[in-house]
Each structure stands twice: as C-alpha cells, then as structure tokens.
Design a protein around this motif. Structure first.
Motif, mmCIF file in Angstrom:
data_model
loop_
_atom_site.group_PDB
_atom_site.id
_atom_site.type_symbol
_atom_site.label_atom_id
_atom_site.label_comp_id
_atom_site.label_asym_id
_atom_site.label_seq_id
_atom_site.Cartn_x
_atom_site.Cartn_y
_atom_site.Cartn_z
ATOM 1 N N ARG A 96 21.320 54.648 7.403
ATOM 2 C CA ARG A 96 20.747 53.363 7.824
ATOM 3 C C ARG A 96 19.325 53.523 8.328
ATOM 4 O O ARG A 96 18.435 52.743 7.966
ATOM 5 C CB ARG A 96 21.625 52.750 8.923
ATOM 6 C CG ARG A 96 21.199 51.349 9.342
ATOM 7 C CD ARG A 96 22.144 50.813 10.395
ATOM 8 N NE ARG A 96 22.169 51.656 11.570
ATOM 9 C CZ ARG A 96 21.285 51.556 12.576
ATOM 10 N NH1 ARG A 96 20.330 50.646 12.512
ATOM 11 N NH2 ARG A 96 21.363 52.347 13.618
ATOM 12 N N ARG A 97 19.079 54.499 9.185
ATOM 13 C CA ARG A 97 17.723 54.683 9.715
ATOM 14 C C ARG A 97 16.781 55.224 8.647
ATOM 15 O O ARG A 97 15.612 54.826 8.583
ATOM 16 C CB ARG A 97 17.764 55.620 10.920
ATOM 17 C CG ARG A 97 18.492 55.051 12.128
ATOM 18 C CD ARG A 97 18.219 55.861 13.381
ATOM 19 N NE ARG A 97 18.988 55.347 14.508
ATOM 20 C CZ ARG A 97 20.124 55.885 14.954
ATOM 21 N NH1 ARG A 97 20.615 56.954 14.349
ATOM 22 N NH2 ARG A 97 20.765 55.352 15.970
ATOM 23 N N LYS A 100 15.110 52.584 6.403
ATOM 24 C CA LYS A 100 13.957 51.845 6.920
ATOM 25 C C LYS A 100 12.652 52.555 6.629
ATOM 26 O O LYS A 100 11.577 51.942 6.662
ATOM 27 C CB LYS A 100 14.114 51.630 8.432
ATOM 28 C CG LYS A 100 15.359 50.840 8.824
ATOM 29 C CD LYS A 100 15.444 50.645 10.312
ATOM 30 C CE LYS A 100 16.721 49.894 10.709
ATOM 31 N NZ LYS A 100 16.789 48.552 10.085
ATOM 32 N N GLU A 332 23.720 53.337 19.482
ATOM 33 C CA GLU A 332 23.009 52.998 18.256
ATOM 34 C C GLU A 332 21.612 52.462 18.556
ATOM 35 O O GLU A 332 20.632 52.857 17.918
ATOM 36 C CB GLU A 332 23.822 51.967 17.479
ATOM 37 C CG GLU A 332 23.276 51.669 16.094
ATOM 38 C CD GLU A 332 24.138 50.665 15.357
ATOM 39 O OE1 GLU A 332 24.264 49.522 15.861
ATOM 40 O OE2 GLU A 332 24.681 50.995 14.304
ATOM 41 N N ASP A 336 17.943 53.998 17.650
ATOM 42 C CA ASP A 336 16.960 53.212 16.907
ATOM 43 C C ASP A 336 15.606 53.195 17.605
ATOM 44 O O ASP A 336 14.554 53.319 16.962
ATOM 45 C CB ASP A 336 17.461 51.779 16.721
ATOM 46 C CG ASP A 336 18.627 51.692 15.737
ATOM 47 O OD1 ASP A 336 18.823 52.663 14.987
ATOM 48 O OD2 ASP A 336 19.330 50.659 15.737
ATOM 49 N N PHE A 339 14.002 56.645 17.225
ATOM 50 C CA PHE A 339 13.563 56.848 15.851
ATOM 51 C C PHE A 339 12.309 56.027 15.561
ATOM 52 O O PHE A 339 11.345 56.526 14.971
ATOM 53 C CB PHE A 339 14.691 56.454 14.904
ATOM 54 C CG PHE A 339 14.351 56.596 13.452
ATOM 55 C CD1 PHE A 339 14.367 57.828 12.835
ATOM 56 C CD2 PHE A 339 14.012 55.477 12.686
ATOM 57 C CE1 PHE A 339 14.049 57.955 11.484
ATOM 58 C CE2 PHE A 339 13.696 55.586 11.357
ATOM 59 C CZ PHE A 339 13.718 56.836 10.746
#
Length: 578
Positions: A96-97, A100, A332, A336, A339
């Motif tokens: 997921r990360r 991006k 989470e 985020d 990151f």
C-alpha cells in the motif's frame, strides 16, 4: 497362470516414432541456436568511442543481417521488460505505501523520452564495457526497454488491482503462498491484457528503433548495425529507394514476428480466460498447433518441474498470500506519517539540488520558457487522444467481440501498430513542404502514427476479455443499439480504455521528441514544442536543458494522470470491474 504373450508386453519397449512436428521444432531450435552463436562475436566487437562509425552502410545486401541484429535487441528488451513488469507491478499492487511512490514514479518514467535515458546511460554503459561494442549494445537495449516496459507494467498493475474478489478468496482458502499465488492466480488472471499490451509495446518499440541504434548524444554520434540505423542513414542521404527497402524489410519482419511469436502467444493466452461458457470460436495459430503436437516442449520442460516444486517449498516460510483482516489504525497512521516524512525529505532534497544546478547554469527562467513550450505539446496530446478515442474505440470493440474478425484483423493491426512511423517521416516532410503545411499542425499526425494504437489494442483486449455468458445474456435479452453500448459494452471495456488512454498520452509525449523535428536531406522542419526542445538539447549535450525539459514534461504528465486518468482508474475499479 501364464499370461499370453509373456511379460512385459511387446509394445512396452517400442520407441515412440519421430513425427514431423518434432523434426520441425528441433530444426527451428537448432537454427535459432546457430544464429545466436554466429551473432555472439559481433556483439563483443572492438569499440572505441572516438573512432566509432557514425552511420552504417546502406548496401541493401546488409539488410538481412541488420534485421536479425535488431530483432535480437527487441526480444532481449522484451524479456527484461517482462521481468520488470512482474516485479514492479506486483510491488505497486500489493504494498500500500509503496504504491503511493511507485505509481507516480511510473508516470514520470513513461514521460521521460527515450533520448532522455540515452543522454544519461550511453556513457555509463560504454564505460562499463570498455573497448567493447557490448556497452553500446546494452545502451541500445536499455533504450528499447524504456519504450516497452511502462505500458506492460500499467496493464499488469491494473489486472492485479481489479482482480475479482472470488479469486482472492479462493487463494486465501487454498492457503497459497505469495509465490504460488503469483504464478497460479496473478499471472494467469492478467495474462490476456499482458499479452496484448506486450504485443503493443513491442510494436511501439519499433518507433524508437532508429533513435536506439543511431544515437546522437553529447555531440557524438554512434551507429549500431540494425534496420533502424540503416533507415536513419538512408534518410540522411535522402535516398528514397533505400528508405523504401527498409520499409519493405520492416513489413516482412512485423508479419513474420506476428506469425511466429505473437499469434501463437495470443492463442495460447486464451486458456487463461475466466468465463462460465466457452466462446464459439477461439483464436488459432499454425505454429501453436505444431508445438502442441510435438513432444519436444514437454521433454524440455520436464527437468524444470522439480525446480518449480523446490521453489514452492523454499518460498513457503515467507508467508501466505493474504492480508490481515484487522489492522491497528494507530500503528498504520504512524507508519504513514513516518513514510510520508522520509519521502518528503528525499524529494525536497533532490528538488533543491536540481534547482541549484539549473540556477547556476541556465537560470530558473528556463523553466518558464519550457512550460510555455510544454503547453503547445500538451495541446497536441489532447487533440490526439480525443481523435483516437472517437475513431478507435468502436473499431476496437468490433474487432475484439468478433473472433472471426480478430483472426483477420490482428495481423493488419499488428503491422500498423508495429510499423515505425518515423520511417515514413521523410515522405511526410516532402508533403508538408510541398503543401506548405506547418509542422506545428503536422506534428499531431506524426505523433498519432506512433501513439494512437495504445487505445486500439487495449480496447481490443478489453472487448475480447468480456465473458461469453455476458454477451449471450445481452443477446438473449435483445439489448441492442445505444442501450447495449451504454449499459454493457462501454462499461466492460472502460478499464481497458483507461489503460490505453494513459499509455497513449504518455506515448504521445514520447513521440513528440521525434515528431516535432523532422528532416529529409536539405529539408529541416521544427515545431514549437517541448519535444523539439529536448531533442535539440540532447543532440548538443546540454544537460541543464535536458534536465529542465524532462522535469517539465514529467510535471505535465503527472498532473494530467493525477487530475484526470487516476480518477478514471478509480471509477473503473469501483464500478466497472468484471
């Protein structure tokens, strides 16, 4: 009790007869191996940058050899593109990360023109293999790779993120590992769009073959033996007869590759179609029929089966292919934020260093000039995509939903899409000069010749992937006309169209590099646009302007994708996923 005839049976020791398909396949493999062995020494020929030839001989007798060299580069680049697609698209779809970052980076990479990669990589590859032509070969293959990989990656990424939920649940129930899920679910479910987009990417790479084999960077010109460099030399000499020979050889190559490789792969990929009812007529291939009748592929693949089972066991400790159903929101969000912070620092540092370099060389005012040129190229891209949508979506649906038409039209479409349009640029230049057509308008046509096929191929792939039971349901319900298009056909091909649209737009930006500057003998036409700006900067080795041009082109592409195409992607995933 005695068994009549004794034991073992008489036929047990009988050797299987050697059949003609086996002889044909073995002969083809021997010919392929012989050709590779003969080409090997030429790939590692001595090479000195200062004394390297700037163009190849235009003797027509060399055309078969040049064609084989070009084909070898194309297939090596295709193999590297496939590996890159599997790794990059899977990481973007499953992490997921990482998604991006990877998807915007992919937007930027597809917007960077082939000449932009060459300006940076040619010197590096030459230094990596000093004194050998292998360095220039590697640079050429890398340039071809950069014109293939992005479209394939986008197509496979979309097939992963739009995977049916029942298949995902089946993978969880069967407790497949990540390795097993990839090869038994992810690759088969994305095989049809991957094959069609691979075929299109291969065709699009022909467009940049001349730029990849006849390289002009840093005020140096290098030429590798190949059909692209032959055409470039013939164009420079204003020899229309030799250009015509190159076009003829190119058509033969495209038809031959389609018959021997892409047609069998397309027919083979039909085995991965997921539907409840079988279509009335599936694509067929004479080459694939021969391979299926031959025992040679099975004999060659038998030693690899233990390796596959070993990989299944080795990768099992890496975990199952399932995502946690319950995730700590606090953890989470903390991840985020961390990151995003690290990423912002890296991006800010890179931007600061790049701006400092530009400010110290050409000045920051160069960005304003480049953005103004980019607006002109952007307008051409919009006109091109709109025209291709109106023209090729209905044609692509018609071809994809009719297997008989597909069998007839695929070779024709393949030839049109694979034919390097820049080979006919000299003829277009003469027409523009004779009819006094400014290249500012003519460049749209030249860009369309290389980019419009992305929409056609993706729509064909999307239409051909529509399950037969849905088609039969629409027919039984007698849904026809605009209602059928609105409620069935357009939603079914919408996701494929978005993939084609985003890659067509990126391909158009890339094609602007060779379409906004055309030459034939004494005639040199230049359009106002960002493509011409980057091409001129690359030819003269002006790194600050190359950096400015690529940065501005990347901004245009990323903003367009984020503000328009990505929203269509989200709509396709939310409402129109089959």
């Amino acid at each position: 009790m005695a068994v009549p005839g004794g034991f073992p049976a008489r036929g047990l020791w009988r050797r299987p007869a050697l059949r003609w398909p086996d002889v044909l396949v073995v002969a083809a493999l021997i010919a392929l191996l012989y050709g590779l062995l003969r080409l090997g020494p030429a790939l590692n020929a001595p090479f000195l940058p200062k004394t390297a030839p700037s163009e190849v001989s235009t003797d027509p007798a060399n055309l078969p050899y040049y064609a084989v060299r070009s084909l070898l580069r194309m297939f090596v680049a295709l193999f590297i593109s496939l590996i890159f697609t599997f790794v990059y698209a899977t990481a973007a779809a499953r992490l997921r990360r990482a998604e991006k970052v990877l998807i915007p980076v992919l937007d930027i990479l597809q917007s960077v023109p082939v000449l932009g990669f060459l300006a940076v990589t040619v010197t590096a590859f030459i230094n990596l293999f000093p004194g050998s032509e292998l360095g220039l070969e590697a640079a050429s293959v890398f340039a071809i790779f950069t014109s293939m990989a992005w479209n394939m990656t986008f197509a496979f990424y979309h097939s992963l993120v739009s995977q049916p939920r029942d298949l995902d649940e089946a993978a969880r129930i069967m407790r497949l590992t990540r390795w097993e899920r990839f090869w038994r679910l992810d690759v088969p479910s994305g095989m049809i769009p991957l094959v069609w987009n691979g075929m299109l990417s291969f065709g699009g790479a022909w467009f940049f073959l001349a730029a990849s084999e006849s390289i002009s960077v840093l005020n140096h010109h290098y030429a590798l033996p190949g059909i692209g460099s032959y055409a470039a030399a013939a164009i420079a000499q204003a020899n229309l007869s030799h250009v015509g020979l190159a076009i003829l050889v190119m058509i033969v190559l495209v038809i031959g590759v389609n018959f021997v490789f892409w047609r069998p792969v397309t027919a083979w990929a039909e085995r991965f179609r997921v539907e409840e009812s079988e279509s009335a007529e599936r694509p067929r291939s004479l080459v694939l029929d021969v391979l299926r009748r031959s025992q040679v592929p099975e004999q060659l693949g038998r030693p690899l089966r233990p390796v596959g089972r070993l990989l299944d066991r080795v990768t099992r400790p890496f975990g199952l292919a399932e995502h946690p159903l319950i995730v700590s929101r606090t953890r989470e969000r903390t991840g985020d934020v961390f990151f995003a912070g690290v990423l912002a620092v890296l991006v800010a540092y890179g931007a600061w260093e790049a701006l400092g370099y530009v400010r110290a060389t050409t000045g920051l005012g160069e960005f304003g000039y480049a953005f103004a040129l980019g607006a002109a190229t952007f307008a051409r891209v919009i006109v091109l995509v709109a025209f291709a949508t109106v023209v090729w979506v209905p044609i692509g649906v018609w071809i994809g939903m009719n297997p008989k038409v597909t069998r007839f039209a695929q070779p024709i479409v393949q030839v049109l899409a694979s034919f390097p349009a820049n080979f006919i640029f000299p003829f277009a230049t003469l027409v523009f000069v004779a009819w006094h057509i400014p290249l500012n308008f003519g460049a749209i046509l030249l860009m369309a010749l290389g980019a419009q096929w992305y929409i056609l191929f993706n729509v064909i792939a999307g239409a051909s992937a529509i399950p037969s039971d849905l088609r039969e349901a629409m027919t039984n319900l007698r849904v026809r006309g605009w209602l059928r298009w609105k409620n069935f056909i357009l939603p079914a091909v919408f996701a494929s169209y978005v993939t084609g649209g985003i890659t067509a737009a990126g391909g158009a930006w890339n094609a602007s590099i060779v379409a906004e500057i055309v030459s034939y003998g004494p005639h040199h036409l230049t359009a106002t646009g960002l493509g011409a700006y980057i091409a001129e900067a690359t030819a003269t080795g002006n790194f600050p302007k190359i950096l400015v041009g690529i940065a501005v082109m990347s901004v245009y592409v990323v903003l367009t994708n984020r503000l328009f195409w990505r929203r269509l992607y989200a709509l396709a995933e939310r409402r129109y996923s089959l």
